[in-house]
Design a protein around this motif. Structure first.
Motif, PDB file in Angstrom:
ATOM      1  N   TYR A  24       0.828  -1.207   0.000  1.00  9.55           N
ATOM      2  CA  TYR A  24       0.000   0.000   0.000  1.00  9.55           C
ATOM      3  C   TYR A  24       0.865   1.261   0.000  1.00  9.55           C
ATOM      4  O   TYR A  24       0.657   2.174  -0.813  1.00  9.55           O
ATOM      5  CB  TYR A  24      -0.928   0.006   1.221  1.00  9.55           C
ATOM      6  CG  TYR A  24      -1.529   1.371   1.481  1.00  9.55           C
ATOM      7  CD1 TYR A  24      -2.505   1.892   0.641  1.00  9.55           C
ATOM      8  CD2 TYR A  24      -1.081   2.155   2.549  1.00  9.55           C
ATOM      9  CE1 TYR A  24      -3.034   3.156   0.855  1.00  9.55           C
ATOM     10  CE2 TYR A  24      -1.614   3.411   2.770  1.00  9.55           C
ATOM     11  CZ  TYR A  24      -2.591   3.909   1.917  1.00  9.55           C
ATOM     12  OH  TYR A  24      -3.107   5.167   2.128  1.00  9.55           O
ATOM     13  N   GLU A  36       1.347   4.213  -2.866  1.00 10.28           N
ATOM     14  CA  GLU A  36       1.232   5.646  -2.616  1.00 10.28           C
ATOM     15  C   GLU A  36       2.479   6.385  -3.113  1.00 10.28           C
ATOM     16  O   GLU A  36       2.385   7.478  -3.680  1.00 10.28           O
ATOM     17  CB  GLU A  36       1.041   5.906  -1.116  1.00 10.28           C
ATOM     18  CG  GLU A  36      -0.378   5.655  -0.633  1.00 10.28           C
ATOM     19  CD  GLU A  36      -1.341   6.675  -1.222  1.00 10.28           C
ATOM     20  OE1 GLU A  36      -1.360   7.824  -0.767  1.00 10.28           O
ATOM     21  OE2 GLU A  36      -2.070   6.302  -2.164  1.00 10.28           O
ATOM     22  N   ARG A  72       2.105   6.587  -6.829  1.00  9.90           N
ATOM     23  CA  ARG A  72       1.090   7.568  -7.230  1.00  9.90           C
ATOM     24  C   ARG A  72       1.627   8.989  -7.092  1.00  9.90           C
ATOM     25  O   ARG A  72       1.475   9.821  -7.986  1.00  9.90           O
ATOM     26  CB  ARG A  72      -0.170   7.399  -6.380  1.00  9.90           C
ATOM     27  CG  ARG A  72      -1.284   8.388  -6.718  1.00  9.90           C
ATOM     28  CD  ARG A  72      -2.551   8.060  -5.958  1.00  9.90           C
ATOM     29  NE  ARG A  72      -2.438   8.352  -4.543  1.00  9.90           N
ATOM     30  CZ  ARG A  72      -2.689   9.536  -3.989  1.00  9.90           C
ATOM     31  NH1 ARG A  72      -3.022  10.572  -4.755  1.00  9.90           N
ATOM     32  NH2 ARG A  72      -2.590   9.719  -2.694  1.00  9.90           N
ATOM     33  N   LEU A 122      -2.303  -1.095  -6.672  1.00 12.80           N
ATOM     34  CA  LEU A 122      -3.539  -0.993  -5.887  1.00 12.80           C
ATOM     35  C   LEU A 122      -4.523  -2.105  -6.244  1.00 12.80           C
ATOM     36  O   LEU A 122      -5.205  -2.651  -5.360  1.00 12.80           O
ATOM     37  CB  LEU A 122      -4.176   0.378  -6.100  1.00 12.80           C
ATOM     38  CG  LEU A 122      -3.453   1.541  -5.408  1.00 12.80           C
ATOM     39  CD1 LEU A 122      -4.011   2.880  -5.881  1.00 12.80           C
ATOM     40  CD2 LEU A 122      -3.570   1.429  -3.890  1.00 12.80           C
ATOM     41  N   SER A 143      -9.518   4.396  -1.198  1.00 10.58           N
ATOM     42  CA  SER A 143      -9.353   5.845  -1.240  1.00 10.58           C
ATOM     43  C   SER A 143      -8.208   6.235  -2.176  1.00 10.58           C
ATOM     44  O   SER A 143      -8.335   7.149  -2.996  1.00 10.58           O
ATOM     45  CB  SER A 143      -9.085   6.377   0.174  1.00 10.58           C
ATOM     46  OG  SER A 143      -8.825   7.757   0.148  1.00 10.58           O
ATOM     47  N   GLY A 144      -7.063   5.536  -2.057  1.00  3.90           N
ATOM     48  CA  GLY A 144      -5.943   5.808  -2.943  1.00  3.90           C
ATOM     49  C   GLY A 144      -6.305   5.583  -4.396  1.00  3.90           C
ATOM     50  O   GLY A 144      -5.916   6.358  -5.279  1.00  3.90           O
ATOM     51  N   TRP A 185      -8.529   8.576  -5.639  1.00  6.91           N
ATOM     52  CA  TRP A 185      -7.751   9.780  -5.934  1.00  6.91           C
ATOM     53  C   TRP A 185      -6.906   9.600  -7.193  1.00  6.91           C
ATOM     54  O   TRP A 185      -6.736  10.544  -7.985  1.00  6.91           O
ATOM     55  CB  TRP A 185      -6.847  10.145  -4.753  1.00  6.91           C
ATOM     56  CG  TRP A 185      -7.579  10.792  -3.626  1.00  6.91           C
ATOM     57  CD1 TRP A 185      -7.772  10.302  -2.368  1.00  6.91           C
ATOM     58  CD2 TRP A 185      -8.244  12.051  -3.663  1.00  6.91           C
ATOM     59  NE1 TRP A 185      -8.509  11.164  -1.616  1.00  6.91           N
ATOM     60  CE2 TRP A 185      -8.815  12.259  -2.382  1.00  6.91           C
ATOM     61  CE3 TRP A 185      -8.424  13.024  -4.634  1.00  6.91           C
ATOM     62  CZ2 TRP A 185      -9.539  13.401  -2.054  1.00  6.91           C
ATOM     63  CZ3 TRP A 185      -9.150  14.164  -4.310  1.00  6.91           C
ATOM     64  CH2 TRP A 185      -9.698  14.353  -3.045  1.00  6.91           C
ATOM     65  N   ASP A 240     -11.516  11.188   4.548  1.00  9.12           N
ATOM     66  CA  ASP A 240     -11.150  10.987   3.153  1.00  9.12           C
ATOM     67  C   ASP A 240     -12.369  10.588   2.327  1.00  9.12           C
ATOM     68  O   ASP A 240     -12.575  11.077   1.209  1.00  9.12           O
ATOM     69  CB  ASP A 240     -10.070   9.912   3.056  1.00  9.12           C
ATOM     70  CG  ASP A 240      -9.085  10.196   1.940  1.00  9.12           C
ATOM     71  OD1 ASP A 240      -8.948  11.364   1.545  1.00  9.12           O
ATOM     72  OD2 ASP A 240      -8.441   9.245   1.470  1.00  9.12           O
TER      73      ASP A 240
END
Length: 721
Positions: free
Chosen positions: A159, A163, A166, A178, A199-200, A203, A232
């Motif tokens: 995870y 991030e 990203r 992801l 959530s990631g 976005w 979030d």
């Protein structure tokens, strides 16, 4: 009359015998066993007149004075193991932030091998949150091969790695990570990973303009336990519904300011939104009077693309023109409402501006209110001044590194720009017939001041006339890195061709490329086996300085990575005899925590015996104001690294890279030059505060790259040098 003024006089009247005599008397060559102040009685005079060449040394016996165990040796490896053991102990003690401060990329893989999976994840997460991708990625990557006994650690590492991907603009890789993460979590992974992973993904899809994909991720989020009340999830819902609202609202009628003084004690306005032509650099300027800290979230909307902006990256400034607004909102006079925010996107993330495009800023307040402000996109270049502005916001006035990730992005963009510029053709010309097979290529960058070129050419011309066929066959290359001075430079070149018989070459860069770019450009046209990097304000103190260095490298170049020289001020005081890495605890902010470059005994009149002048002492690093090495070695390293903005620390970085190959850095004490330090740079930043921040940024970059190696160097001294 100073040495410099005598040189200028002799340029105009080269036959003035009295001036040559005074020049000889003004210079000083160190002798004897003592250290004295630079202003003490003069020591043995240095012969600089056109008929002699200074003291010679025995080229057949030049002992290398080893000071450190070379990288790769058994002793060095044992010390490295001890260093890693200390870092493992610090991690076990919970001092994760301290480890990040002293951990360099060259040591992170070795540390990852020694840490437990849990400690790798903990340290990787801290590095991620501190914006240290160079450390976070390898630590997290090391956990991806864990078996199912460590399933949770493996998935949390995946995870945070996603991030990282990203944020670095590697969107395709991040999306794949992801999807893999969600697939494994849904088949039995830790439930607390579902919400951050979804959530990631949402976005990421919003950043790509995939509204439907983002809505699908948000819908799944809302169905998960624990998502209700999640900040979030709430923001993502607000953003997607706002996009739907904007589809039907007259966007062009949205205001650029909002007055909520009565309702929330807040007034906000956006003055401009700038975007670079490539879409990489965004800069937002405006103001917000918000004494109650109501602003909770800020997002940038461009069509269907939405980016969540980090409020921690907003810098504030005073706005005396807003006194009336401050009063209406109940803000004190010390409230700073000026708002500046810069961000840099890399990888897949940049999207160039379209003609006539506007952008909306979506603001969410803590009381639940939300609204949009609108401004047309202004297109601004992505050049050195703009990057300096970004550094201005990333580093505080007290030199604290507030935004490490922003610093990383700036240096990556700077490096990419230099790479593109080096691919462009430059104007390369030859002036006079140089040797067909030069023994030494000399590269001299010019920026700000170009008149020192004439001083050097005058010296080389007289040196060549004095020595005749005994003079080294040189290729002399001047690189103009200041397009503003192209016209006077061409006039100076014409003048020098007519006055001096020394052949030389010129390279004119179409854009300012900084110190590394200028030297790399000059080295690209060098043809000799040996390369001398020389500042324009450095002049040989006697005829044999160059040949002494050449003889050393030709006879012992398999053990020497780079060779420096003794550099003197014009009063005979030492300017450089090798560099040391030091910490300066009295400096402001984070500069007190990093390794910096120092010239020991600077300004002191240092005296050596004849035997000491024969020695080639090893030093920690040497300045590139006068640095000689094999050209093929410089090329194999890719020249100077291009990550230092404008220029600072490239020389010590080069020395440390040479050390990684097991090579020493030495100084030839018999090679003496005068260095009129910093005088070759005539003008640049008028803002000393901004100039200091750029220097600080490069100091932080140098420390992040080499802190572990420097710590190890300090431990690896030979017992009896």
């Amino acid at each position: 009359m100073t040495l410099t003024s005598l040189q200028e006089h002799l340029l105009r009247q080269p036959d003035d015998a009295e001036a040559w005599s005074r020049l000889q008397a003004a210079a000083a060559l160190e002798t004897g066993p003592t250290l004295t102040a630079a202003t003490a009685a003069p020591v043995e005079p240095l012969v600089l007149h056109p008929l002699a060449g200074g003291e010679q040394v025995d080229a057949g016996f030049r002992p290398l004075r080893q000071r450190f165990h070379p990288v790769g040796s058994g002793a060095h490896q044992a010390l490295r193991d001890r260093q890693l053991e200390g870092l493992v102990a610090a991690v076990a003690a919970g001092n994760l932030e301290g480890v990040i401060q002293t951990l360099g990329p060259e040591l992170v893989h070795g540390l990852a091998e020694r840490l437990s999976p849990a400690d790798r994840l903990a340290l990787g997460e801290v590095a991620h949150r501190q914006g240290r991708h160079d450390l976070a990625a390898p630590l997290l990557q090391a956990n991806l091969d864990l078996n199912d006994d460590h399933r949770d650690l493996r998935l949390w590492s995946l995870y945070f790695l996603a991030e990282e991907q990203r944020l670095d603009g590697a969107w395709a890789t991040a999306e794949a990570s992801l999807h893999s993460l969600l697939e494994q979590v849904r088949s039995g992974g830790p439930d607390d990973l579902l919400v951050p992973a979804l959530s990631g993904l949402a976005w990421l899809r919003l950043g790509q303009g995939d509204r439907a994909g983002a809505v699908a991720a948000v819908d799944e989020l809302r169905q998960r336990p624990g998502a209700a009340g999640n900040a979030d999830t709430d923001l993502l819902g607000r953003v997607t519904s706002t996009l739907d609202w904007l589809d039907h609202a007259p966007r062009q009628e949205l205001p650029h300011a909002r007055d909520l003084a009565a309702e929330a004690g807040l007034v906000a306005a956006i003055d401009q939104v700038q975007l670079s032509p490539c879409g990489a650099l965004l800069r937002i300027e405006g103001w917000i009077v918000d004494p109650g800290r109501q602003l909770q979230e800020l997002c940038l909307i461009r069509g269907d693309r939405v980016e969540r902006l980090d409020l921690n990256q907003v810098s504030a400034s005073a706005r005396p023109d807003l006194a009336e607004v401050l009063q209406r909102c109940g803000a004190g006079a010390d409230h700073h409402p000026g708002l500046q925010l810069s961000r840099i996107h890399l990888g897949d993330a940049p999207m160039p501006p379209a003609a006539g495009e506007s952008a909306e800023l979506f603001l969410v307040l803590r009381n639940g209110d939300q609204f949009c402000l609108r401004r047309p996109l202004a297109v601004a270049p992505l050049k050195t001044p703009q990057l300096k502005q970004v550094l201005d916001g990333a580093i505080s006035d007290r030199c604290e590194l507030q935004l490490p990730l922003v610093l990383q992005r700036v240096r990556e963009v700077w490096s990419q720009q230099l790479s593109r510029q080096l691919d462009q053709a430059a104007e390369h010309r030859r002036h006079g017939e140089g040797p067909t097979q030069p023994q030494l290529s000399v590269v001299v960058p010019l920026y700000g001041r170009i008149d020192f070129m004439e001083f050097q050419l005058n010296w080389f011309h007289a040196w060549r006339r004095r020595l005749g066929e005994a003079a080294l066959p040189l290729q002399l290359i001047y690189v103009l890195d200041d397009p503003r001075l192209k016209e006077p430079f061409e006039a100076l070149v014409k003048r020098c061709r007519s006055l001096y018989g020394m052949p030389f070459e010129t390279v004119v860069n179409p854009e300012n490329m900084g110190y590394a770019g200028a030297n790399n450009r000059g080295a690209a046209v060098a043809t000799a086996p040996l390369l001398l990097l020389l500042n324009s304000d450095v002049l040989p103190a006697h005829d044999h300085s160059l040949s002494s260095m050449v003889q050393v490298l030709e006879s012992q170049g398999d053990r020497i990575g780079a060779l420096g020289a003794r550099l003197l001020f014009d009063n005979g005081g030492l300017q450089h005899g090798g560099m040391e890495f030091v910490r300066e605890p009295d400096l402001d902010g984070d500069l007190a925590k990093v390794w910096l470059n120092e010239h020991p005994l600077k300004g002191v009149n240092v005296s050596y015996t004849a035997e000491q002048r024969q020695e080639l002492p090893e030093v920690e690093a040497a300045t590139a104001a006068c640095l000689m090495l094999r050209r093929e070695r410089f090329e194999a390293l890719g020249g100077f690294t291009t990550v230092f903005v404008v220029g600072d620390f490239e020389d010590s970085d080069l020395c440390l890279r040479l050390r990684q190959q097991g090579l020493g850095i030495h100084v030839d004490r018999a090679a003496v030059f005068y260095h009129l330090e910093r005088q070759s740079v005539g003008f640049g930043d008028a803002d000393d505060r901004l100039k200091m921040k750029v220097v600080a940024a490069n100091a932080f970059t140098h420390h992040q790259r080499w802190c572990s190696s420097i710590e190890l160097l300090k431990l690896s001294g030979v017992t009896n040098p």
